[in-house]
Design a protein around this motif. Structure first.
Motif, PDB file in Angstrom:
ATOM      1  N   MET A 112     -10.447  -4.335  -1.675  1.00  0.00           N
ATOM      2  CA  MET A 112      -9.957  -5.578  -1.069  1.00  0.00           C
ATOM      3  C   MET A 112     -10.824  -6.721  -1.571  1.00  0.00           C
ATOM      4  O   MET A 112     -12.056  -6.638  -1.535  1.00  0.00           O
ATOM      5  N   ARG A 156      -5.423  -2.191  -5.186  1.00  0.00           N
ATOM      6  CA  ARG A 156      -6.217  -3.204  -4.498  1.00  0.00           C
ATOM      7  C   ARG A 156      -5.273  -4.147  -3.756  1.00  0.00           C
ATOM      8  O   ARG A 156      -4.106  -4.299  -4.125  1.00  0.00           O
ATOM      9  N   ILE A 189      -8.940   1.990  -1.394  1.00  0.00           N
ATOM     10  CA  ILE A 189      -8.294   0.729  -1.753  1.00  0.00           C
ATOM     11  C   ILE A 189      -9.332  -0.386  -1.792  1.00  0.00           C
ATOM     12  O   ILE A 189     -10.100  -0.576  -0.841  1.00  0.00           O
ATOM     13  N   VAL A 217     -14.401   0.055   4.161  1.00  0.00           N
ATOM     14  CA  VAL A 217     -13.403  -0.450   3.212  1.00  0.00           C
ATOM     15  C   VAL A 217     -14.133  -1.042   2.011  1.00  0.00           C
ATOM     16  O   VAL A 217     -15.176  -1.688   2.155  1.00  0.00           O
ATOM     17  N   LEU A 229       0.812  -1.217   0.000  1.00  0.00           N
ATOM     18  CA  LEU A 229       0.000   0.000   0.000  1.00  0.00           C
ATOM     19  C   LEU A 229       0.847   1.269   0.000  1.00  0.00           C
ATOM     20  O   LEU A 229       0.639   2.175  -0.816  1.00  0.00           O
ATOM     21  N   ALA A 233      -6.548   2.514   3.910  1.00  0.00           N
ATOM     22  CA  ALA A 233      -7.328   1.840   2.868  1.00  0.00           C
ATOM     23  C   ALA A 233      -8.626   2.587   2.586  1.00  0.00           C
ATOM     24  O   ALA A 233      -9.036   2.737   1.429  1.00  0.00           O
ATOM     25  N   ILE A 287      -5.269  -6.915   7.656  1.00  0.00           N
ATOM     26  CA  ILE A 287      -5.151  -5.464   7.826  1.00  0.00           C
ATOM     27  C   ILE A 287      -5.874  -4.979   9.074  1.00  0.00           C
ATOM     28  O   ILE A 287      -5.525  -3.928   9.636  1.00  0.00           O
TER      29      ILE A 287
END
Length: 338
Positions: A245, A221, A243, A272, A214, A238, A228
């Motif tokens: 996932m 991604r 980001i 997220v 990251l 994130a 995490i």
């Protein structure tokens, strides 16, 4: 816990699949068919015998079965048949968009030309438009191969970059951190390719690997990566950086009985962009709708949570804003009518 969400609702839900290894869709029936077609002795002669070889309880034992199975993939038509069989299943699961991982080094290392692999996969993607499935390819580096092998693979791929949406990183993570491939990621980004990387669950150094991917390598991604939750600062990163996932409940369940469900639900609740995918469905017992339902059923997900997972799948995808808006409108329409 039980869920109010039915299998039928999940099956019909428009969704994207962002974590799917095409080699991991090699069903026993097709494996046998290709072995006969290509005169490859796989040591099994019935579907039941093939299924019995699909036994593993960790990443290393899975890979020991996974890679030898690929020996039946020999020519362009084999890769076409593999991909098109998956894309038919994707259509049946109402997958509208899919970003397919493929592992060229697993094939070039046994003498199959890169061109053979990508031509077969690309032909299947083009033909799948007739199934109302929009598909792209993500080329993965095998992290247990050398940096030099990754460099050469990227050079082979660049003439086909119009057929490749992004790059990923998979295979045995132990002693193979993301930073090993930092140069190849920089070169891929410079060529205009998107970036993702596997950070498998409960690996040695999981948090360090997620942080490398990251904060240093700039991936858009993380594949798997639910560890995490152990670092709230990284979770905040994130969320603030949008980001994506990509979690895979059924494959997680081979390592952890609770399939990392608590972590998925926690990350979903924190905003997220986590979504549900099938990983290697021929090996882990279910395609994408099976993964949604297993998670929903075991953790009592609400209808809104399931819909948010599907929404996240489109929002974390690498398609245009216009396509995202189209698919999200289809999702909203389906939910309104069901």
């Amino acid at each position: 816990m039980t869920t109010e969400v039915t299998r039928e609702f999940i099956q019909g839900l428009p969704k994207a699949e962002l974590h799917l290894h095409i080699e991991g869709t090699l069903e026993p029936e097709l494996k046998l068919e290709l072995a006969k077609r290509n005169h490859v002795d796989i040591g099994q002669s019935t579907i039941e015998e093939v299924r019995k070889t699909y036994q593993y309880d960790d990443l290393a034992s899975f890979l020991a079965v996974y890679y030898p199975a690929m020996n039946v993939l020999q020519n362009e038509q084999d890769f076409y048949d593999l991909a098109f069989a998956y894309l038919r299943r994707a259509a049946a699961n109402h997958v509208r968009h899919v970003e397919i991982f493929f592992d060229p080094q697993a094939h070039t290392s046994r003498g199959i030309a890169f061109e053979t692999v990508i031509h077969g996969l690309h032909r299947a993607i083009v033909d799948a438009r007739a199934l109302n499935v929009d598909a792209d390819l993500i080329m993965c580096f095998l992290r247990d191969f050398s940096k030099e092998s990754a460099r050469k693979t990227l050079l082979e791929a660049l003439p086909f970059k119009d057929w490749i949406l992004g790059i990923g990183l998979d295979s045995d993570e132990h002693n193979n951190p993301p930073l090993k491939f930092a140069r190849q990621y920089e070169d891929a980004a410079a060529a205009g390719l998107h970036l993702t990387a596997h950070c498998d669950i409960d690996q040695v150094g999981s948090i360090d690997h997620i942080r490398q991917a990251l904060e240093i390598m700039g991936v858009e991604r993380i594949d798997h990566g639910t560890n995490i939750v152990e670092d709230p600062d990284l979770v905040d990163f994130a969320v603030s950086h949008n980001i994506g996932m990509t979690s895979c409940p059924l494959s997680n369940s081979f390592v952890r009985p609770e399939m990392k469900g608590e972590e998925i639900v926690e990350l979903l609740g924190k905003g997220v962009k986590i979504c549900v995918n099938s990983d290697d469905p021929a090996y882990f017992g279910g395609y994408i709708s099976d993964n949604y339902y297993a998670l929903a059923d075991q953790f009592g997900l609400s209808r809104d949570q399931v819909v948010q997972l599907a929404r996240n799948s489109f929002e974390a995808s690498w398609i245009s804003d216009e396509k995202k808006a189209l698919y999200l409108a289809q999702l909203d329409d389906y939910v309104a009518k069901n």
